[in-house]
Design a protein around this motif. Structure first.
Motif, mmCIF file in Angstrom:
data_model
loop_
_atom_site.group_PDB
_atom_site.id
_atom_site.type_symbol
_atom_site.label_atom_id
_atom_site.label_comp_id
_atom_site.label_asym_id
_atom_site.label_seq_id
_atom_site.Cartn_x
_atom_site.Cartn_y
_atom_site.Cartn_z
ATOM 1 N N MET A 101 5.314 -4.817 -1.237
ATOM 2 C CA MET A 101 6.469 -5.459 -1.871
ATOM 3 C C MET A 101 7.096 -4.517 -2.892
ATOM 4 N N PRO A 102 8.383 -4.699 -3.176
ATOM 5 C CA PRO A 102 9.012 -3.892 -4.223
ATOM 6 C C PRO A 102 8.254 -4.044 -5.543
ATOM 7 N N GLY A 103 8.007 -2.930 -6.199
ATOM 8 C CA GLY A 103 7.307 -2.958 -7.483
ATOM 9 C C GLY A 103 5.800 -2.834 -7.379
ATOM 10 N N TYR A 104 5.250 -2.904 -6.168
ATOM 11 C CA TYR A 104 3.803 -2.753 -6.023
ATOM 12 C C TYR A 104 3.368 -1.359 -6.460
ATOM 13 N N CYS A 105 2.144 -1.267 -6.942
ATOM 14 C CA CYS A 105 1.547 0.017 -7.300
ATOM 15 C C CYS A 105 0.867 0.579 -6.056
ATOM 16 N N VAL A 106 1.035 1.869 -5.849
ATOM 17 C CA VAL A 106 0.423 2.547 -4.711
ATOM 18 C C VAL A 106 -0.408 3.708 -5.249
ATOM 19 N N LEU A 107 -1.701 3.671 -4.966
ATOM 20 C CA LEU A 107 -2.615 4.749 -5.351
ATOM 21 C C LEU A 107 -3.091 5.400 -4.059
ATOM 22 N N ALA A 108 -2.997 6.721 -3.988
ATOM 23 C CA ALA A 108 -3.378 7.396 -2.749
ATOM 24 C C ALA A 108 -4.085 8.709 -3.061
ATOM 25 N N ASP A 109 -5.041 9.041 -2.209
ATOM 26 C CA ASP A 109 -5.679 10.348 -2.243
ATOM 27 C C ASP A 109 -6.133 10.667 -0.834
ATOM 28 N N ASP A 110 -6.920 11.702 -0.681
ATOM 29 C CA ASP A 110 -7.363 12.100 0.651
ATOM 30 C C ASP A 110 -8.281 11.082 1.311
ATOM 31 N N SER A 111 -8.843 10.153 0.519
ATOM 32 C CA SER A 111 -9.752 9.145 1.062
ATOM 33 C C SER A 111 -9.032 7.909 1.579
ATOM 34 N N GLY A 112 -7.823 7.681 1.121
ATOM 35 C CA GLY A 112 -7.106 6.497 1.569
ATOM 36 C C GLY A 112 -6.010 6.091 0.608
ATOM 37 N N ILE A 113 -5.459 4.923 0.874
ATOM 38 C CA ILE A 113 -4.347 4.399 0.082
ATOM 39 C C ILE A 113 -4.676 2.972 -0.342
ATOM 40 N N TYR A 114 -4.370 2.645 -1.588
ATOM 41 C CA TYR A 114 -4.574 1.306 -2.128
ATOM 42 C C TYR A 114 -3.233 0.797 -2.646
ATOM 43 N N VAL A 115 -2.883 -0.414 -2.255
ATOM 44 C CA VAL A 115 -1.623 -1.025 -2.673
ATOM 45 C C VAL A 115 -1.943 -2.356 -3.341
ATOM 46 N N ALA A 116 -1.342 -2.609 -4.513
ATOM 47 C CA ALA A 116 -1.616 -3.868 -5.221
ATOM 48 C C ALA A 116 -0.436 -4.278 -6.076
ATOM 49 N N ASP A 117 -0.385 -5.551 -6.315
ATOM 50 C CA ASP A 117 0.580 -6.113 -7.254
ATOM 51 C C ASP A 117 0.273 -5.535 -8.631
ATOM 52 N N PRO A 118 1.281 -5.117 -9.384
ATOM 53 C CA PRO A 118 1.028 -4.530 -10.706
ATOM 54 C C PRO A 118 0.195 -5.427 -11.626
ATOM 55 N N ALA A 119 0.285 -6.743 -11.452
ATOM 56 C CA ALA A 119 -0.483 -7.667 -12.291
ATOM 57 C C ALA A 119 -1.990 -7.498 -12.090
ATOM 58 N N ARG A 120 -2.412 -6.964 -10.953
ATOM 59 C CA ARG A 120 -3.842 -6.775 -10.671
ATOM 60 C C ARG A 120 -4.356 -5.403 -11.061
ATOM 61 N N MET A 121 -3.485 -4.491 -11.433
ATOM 62 C CA MET A 121 -3.904 -3.111 -11.649
ATOM 63 C C MET A 121 -4.857 -2.937 -12.827
#
Length: 91
Positions: A35-55
């Motif tokens: 969704m727009p505004g979601y946080c995306v964390l990525a590295d060589d192991s994978g990608i994690y996407v979450a609502d900013p409220a959960r970060m």
């Protein structure tokens, strides 16, 4: 900025095809809704996407796991068994 992708689709990025595009619009990436505004964390192991409220919650858990991992590594480097780790560190 790092970019992760499965392949190249130059045809869809061409202005000649007039496929359009959206900004701040939900997308599906690898079967996951982003969704727009979601946080995306990525590295060589994978990608994690979450609502900013959960970060904050995710960061606290990640930090705790990282500290535990460092403690386990030190425990093993001193010659102790992995099976003794929880027992020795709960005292």
């Amino acid at each position: 900025m790092p970019v992760w992708c499965r392949g190249v689709a130059a045809k869809t990025t061409s202005r000649h095809t007039k496929l359009g595009g959206e900004v701040n619009f939900p997308i599906s990436c690898g079967g996951t809704v982003v969704m727009p505004g979601y946080c995306v964390l990525a590295d060589d192991s994978g990608i994690y996407v979450a609502d900013p409220a959960r970060m904050r919650e995710v960061a606290v858990v990640a930090k705790s796991r990282q500290q535990r991992s460092l403690a386990v590594r030190q425990h093993l480097l001193t010659g102790h068994s992995i099976f003794d780790f929880d027992r020795e560190n709960s005292q």
